[in-house]
Scaffold this motif. Structure first.
Motif, PDB file in Angstrom:
ATOM      1  N   LEU A  27       1.007  -1.026  -0.127  1.00  0.00           N
ATOM      2  CA  LEU A  27       0.042   0.035  -0.057  1.00  0.00           C
ATOM      3  C   LEU A  27       0.770   1.366  -0.018  1.00  0.00           C
ATOM      4  CD1 LEU A  27      -2.090  -1.492   2.909  1.00  0.00           C
ATOM      5  CD2 LEU A  27      -3.089  -1.181   0.502  1.00  0.00           C
ATOM      6  N   ASN A  28       0.598   2.159  -0.874  1.00  0.00           N
ATOM      7  CA  ASN A  28       1.360   3.341  -0.946  1.00  0.00           C
ATOM      8  C   ASN A  28       0.494   4.573  -1.168  1.00  0.00           C
ATOM      9  OD1 ASN A  28       3.276   5.223  -1.465  1.00  0.00           O
ATOM     10  ND2 ASN A  28       4.556   4.179  -3.012  1.00  0.00           N
ATOM     11  N   TYR A  29       0.220   5.279  -0.107  1.00  0.00           N
ATOM     12  CA  TYR A  29      -0.882   6.276  -0.440  1.00  0.00           C
ATOM     13  C   TYR A  29      -0.242   7.767  -0.224  1.00  0.00           C
ATOM     14  CZ  TYR A  29      -4.011   2.699   1.952  1.00  0.00           C
ATOM     15  OH  TYR A  29      -4.721   2.025   2.439  1.00  0.00           O
ATOM     16  N   ASP A  30      -0.465   8.427  -1.434  1.00  0.00           N
ATOM     17  CA  ASP A  30       0.109  10.032  -1.241  1.00  0.00           C
ATOM     18  C   ASP A  30      -0.867  10.618  -0.804  1.00  0.00           C
ATOM     19  OD1 ASP A  30       1.890  11.728  -2.254  1.00  0.00           O
ATOM     20  OD2 ASP A  30       1.928  11.143  -4.390  1.00  0.00           O
ATOM     21  N   PHE A  31      -0.675  12.114  -0.811  1.00  0.00           N
ATOM     22  CA  PHE A  31      -1.645  13.069  -0.466  1.00  0.00           C
ATOM     23  C   PHE A  31      -3.132  12.880  -0.612  1.00  0.00           C
ATOM     24  CE2 PHE A  31      -4.031  17.236  -0.932  1.00  0.00           C
ATOM     25  CZ  PHE A  31      -4.235  17.560   0.267  1.00  0.00           C
ATOM     26  N   GLY A  32      -3.726  12.492   0.322  1.00  0.00           N
ATOM     27  CA  GLY A  32      -5.428  12.509   0.111  1.00  0.00           C
ATOM     28  C   GLY A  32      -5.522  11.023  -0.133  1.00  0.00           C
ATOM     29  N   GLY A  33      -4.679   9.938  -0.122  1.00  0.00           N
ATOM     30  CA  GLY A  33      -4.879   8.552  -0.427  1.00  0.00           C
ATOM     31  C   GLY A  33      -5.779   8.153   0.900  1.00  0.00           C
ATOM     32  N   HIS A  34      -6.734   7.362   0.558  1.00  0.00           N
ATOM     33  CA  HIS A  34      -7.338   6.810   1.785  1.00  0.00           C
ATOM     34  C   HIS A  34      -7.992   5.442   1.049  1.00  0.00           C
ATOM     35  CE1 HIS A  34     -10.231   9.014  -1.171  1.00  0.00           C
ATOM     36  NE2 HIS A  34     -11.262   8.268  -0.562  1.00  0.00           N
ATOM     37  N   HIS A  35      -8.798   4.721   1.979  1.00  0.00           N
ATOM     38  CA  HIS A  35      -9.554   3.514   1.711  1.00  0.00           C
ATOM     39  C   HIS A  35     -10.898   3.504   2.386  1.00  0.00           C
ATOM     40  CE1 HIS A  35      -8.487  -0.787   0.344  1.00  0.00           C
ATOM     41  NE2 HIS A  35      -9.768  -0.377   0.582  1.00  0.00           N
ATOM     42  N   ARG A  62       0.866  13.427   9.329  1.00  0.00           N
ATOM     43  CA  ARG A  62      -0.571  13.649   9.763  1.00  0.00           C
ATOM     44  C   ARG A  62      -1.417  12.825   8.814  1.00  0.00           C
ATOM     45  NH1 ARG A  62      -2.484  19.253  11.214  1.00  0.00           N
ATOM     46  NH2 ARG A  62      -4.235  18.718  12.383  1.00  0.00           N
ATOM     47  N   GLY A  63      -2.462  12.489   9.376  1.00  0.00           N
ATOM     48  CA  GLY A  63      -3.696  11.675   8.805  1.00  0.00           C
ATOM     49  C   GLY A  63      -3.031  10.263   8.492  1.00  0.00           C
ATOM     50  N   GLY A  64      -3.890   9.478   7.599  1.00  0.00           N
ATOM     51  CA  GLY A  64      -3.601   8.162   7.365  1.00  0.00           C
ATOM     52  C   GLY A  64      -3.731   6.996   8.315  1.00  0.00           C
ATOM     53  N   GLY A  65      -4.603   7.515   9.356  1.00  0.00           N
ATOM     54  CA  GLY A  65      -5.059   6.383  10.369  1.00  0.00           C
ATOM     55  C   GLY A  65      -5.636   5.135   9.800  1.00  0.00           C
ATOM     56  N   THR A  66      -5.659   4.092  10.498  1.00  0.00           N
ATOM     57  CA  THR A  66      -6.622   3.049  10.115  1.00  0.00           C
ATOM     58  C   THR A  66      -7.731   3.079  11.073  1.00  0.00           C
ATOM     59  OG1 THR A  66      -4.900   1.592   9.409  1.00  0.00           O
ATOM     60  CG2 THR A  66      -6.709   0.562   9.762  1.00  0.00           C
ATOM     61  N   ILE A  67      -8.996   3.067  10.641  1.00  0.00           N
ATOM     62  CA  ILE A  67     -10.056   3.397  11.730  1.00  0.00           C
ATOM     63  C   ILE A  67     -11.067   2.176  11.629  1.00  0.00           C
ATOM     64  CG2 ILE A  67     -10.098   5.894  11.792  1.00  0.00           C
ATOM     65  CD1 ILE A  67     -12.406   5.413   9.578  1.00  0.00           C
ATOM     66  N   PHE A  68     -11.490   1.729  12.654  1.00  0.00           N
ATOM     67  CA  PHE A  68     -12.501   0.693  13.035  1.00  0.00           C
ATOM     68  C   PHE A  68     -13.752   1.279  13.495  1.00  0.00           C
ATOM     69  CE2 PHE A  68      -8.134  -0.985  12.717  1.00  0.00           C
ATOM     70  CZ  PHE A  68      -8.278  -2.384  12.211  1.00  0.00           C
ATOM     71  N   PRO A  69     -14.674   1.819  12.682  1.00  0.00           N
ATOM     72  CA  PRO A  69     -15.809   2.634  13.174  1.00  0.00           C
ATOM     73  C   PRO A  69     -16.610   1.946  14.097  1.00  0.00           C
ATOM     74  CG  PRO A  69     -15.862   2.538  10.514  1.00  0.00           C
ATOM     75  CD  PRO A  69     -14.705   1.510  10.968  1.00  0.00           C
ATOM     76  N   ARG A  70     -16.846   0.542  13.847  1.00  0.00           N
ATOM     77  CA  ARG A  70     -17.832  -0.543  14.469  1.00  0.00           C
ATOM     78  C   ARG A  70     -17.293  -0.577  15.974  1.00  0.00           C
ATOM     79  NH1 ARG A  70     -22.971  -2.339  13.137  1.00  0.00           N
ATOM     80  NH2 ARG A  70     -23.015  -1.606  11.098  1.00  0.00           N
ATOM     81  N   ALA A  71     -15.829  -1.018  15.807  1.00  0.00           N
ATOM     82  CA  ALA A  71     -15.073  -1.378  17.128  1.00  0.00           C
ATOM     83  C   ALA A  71     -14.749   0.156  17.753  1.00  0.00           C
ATOM     84  CB  ALA A  71     -13.841  -2.270  16.698  1.00  0.00           C
ATOM     85  N   ILE A 107      -0.416  14.743   5.463  1.00  0.00           N
ATOM     86  CA  ILE A 107       0.893  15.475   5.084  1.00  0.00           C
ATOM     87  C   ILE A 107       1.834  14.255   5.360  1.00  0.00           C
ATOM     88  CG2 ILE A 107       2.828  16.842   6.255  1.00  0.00           C
ATOM     89  CD1 ILE A 107       0.662  18.592   7.524  1.00  0.00           C
ATOM     90  N   GLY A 108       2.553  14.025   4.170  1.00  0.00           N
ATOM     91  CA  GLY A 108       3.482  13.074   4.195  1.00  0.00           C
ATOM     92  C   GLY A 108       2.966  12.041   3.035  1.00  0.00           C
ATOM     93  N   ARG A 109       3.400  10.893   3.396  1.00  0.00           N
ATOM     94  CA  ARG A 109       3.131   9.523   2.644  1.00  0.00           C
ATOM     95  C   ARG A 109       2.789   8.578   3.549  1.00  0.00           C
ATOM     96  NH1 ARG A 109       4.082   7.700  -2.563  1.00  0.00           N
ATOM     97  NH2 ARG A 109       4.506   9.704  -3.188  1.00  0.00           N
ATOM     98  N   LYS A 110       2.206   7.327   2.867  1.00  0.00           N
ATOM     99  CA  LYS A 110       1.769   6.172   4.049  1.00  0.00           C
ATOM    100  C   LYS A 110       2.273   4.941   3.205  1.00  0.00           C
ATOM    101  CE  LYS A 110      -1.872   3.424   6.091  1.00  0.00           C
ATOM    102  NZ  LYS A 110      -3.459   3.611   6.243  1.00  0.00           N
ATOM    103  N   ILE A 111       3.119   4.178   3.693  1.00  0.00           N
ATOM    104  CA  ILE A 111       3.605   2.869   3.124  1.00  0.00           C
ATOM    105  C   ILE A 111       3.233   2.082   4.067  1.00  0.00           C
ATOM    106  CG2 ILE A 111       5.364   1.784   1.931  1.00  0.00           C
ATOM    107  CD1 ILE A 111       6.732   4.623   1.408  1.00  0.00           C
ATOM    108  N   ALA A 112       2.626   0.914   3.586  1.00  0.00           N
ATOM    109  CA  ALA A 112       2.235  -0.215   4.342  1.00  0.00           C
ATOM    110  C   ALA A 112       2.083  -1.543   3.734  1.00  0.00           C
ATOM    111  CB  ALA A 112       0.988   0.155   5.362  1.00  0.00           C
TER     112      ALA A 112
END
Ligand code: AKG
Ligand code: FE2
Length: 149
Positions: A27-35, A62-71, A107-112
């Motif tokens: 996974l490689n997210y640039d600015f605004g990248g989301h799922h 900044r940003g890029g967190g993984t969220i579990f809305p139900r949990a 802000i930045g990039r997210k690689i996972a």
């Protein structure tokens, strides 16, 4: 990868296939990248994605967190952090709490790396748990097929 597999097996009661790459998603997210929130289960009657490991490979400013809305959980990505969750409950059915998504990178990039653990890898450590379940969406598809014929 071998060390990560070992760590996962130490933390969970699941087995990871040691043959071949299995199912890894880079996974490689640039600015605004989301799922958008989703389940990792494919809703197939055999060999579904029982659990997921997510490994963050860098720090995100900044940003890029993984969220579990139900949990009601949120995880901020940090280099080397590993999280795992079960996509199926003990009835081998949807675990609704596994609903998750990735927040936009601000802000930045997210690689996972996401690594999906399949049911079939568990056959020798969890033999004959329960017969495969018919899941509602599949039943719907079958019914539709019959009506069309
Ligand atoms: O990037 C994330 O935090 C989540 C990734 C994910 O849900 C997936 O690849 O299935
Ligand atoms: Fe996912």
């Amino acid at each position: 990868m071998q060390r990560i597999k070992q760590k996962f097996e130490d933390l969970s009661d699941l087995n990871i296939s040691r043959t071949g790459p299995n199912e890894m998603q880079y996974l490689n997210y640039d600015f605004g990248g989301h799922h958008l929130p989703h389940m990792d289960l494919l809703n197939i009657s055999m060999n579904d994605r029982m659990a997921t490991i997510l490994i963050y490979l860098n720090d995100v400013t900044r940003g890029g967190g993984t969220i579990f809305p139900r949990a009601k959980q949120a995880v901020h990505p940090e280099k080397g952090k590993l999280i795992l969750w079960y996509n199926m409950n003990s009835n081998l059915d949807f675990e609704i709490n596994s609903l998750h998504g990735a927040c936009p990178v601000l802000i930045g990039r997210k690689i996972a790396i996401a690594y999906f653990i399949r049911e079939n890898d568990q056959m020798f450590i969890k033999p004959c748990l329960k017969p495969p379940q018919y899941r509602p969406i599949e039943e719907l598809k079958v019914t539709e097929g019959l009506i069309m014929k």
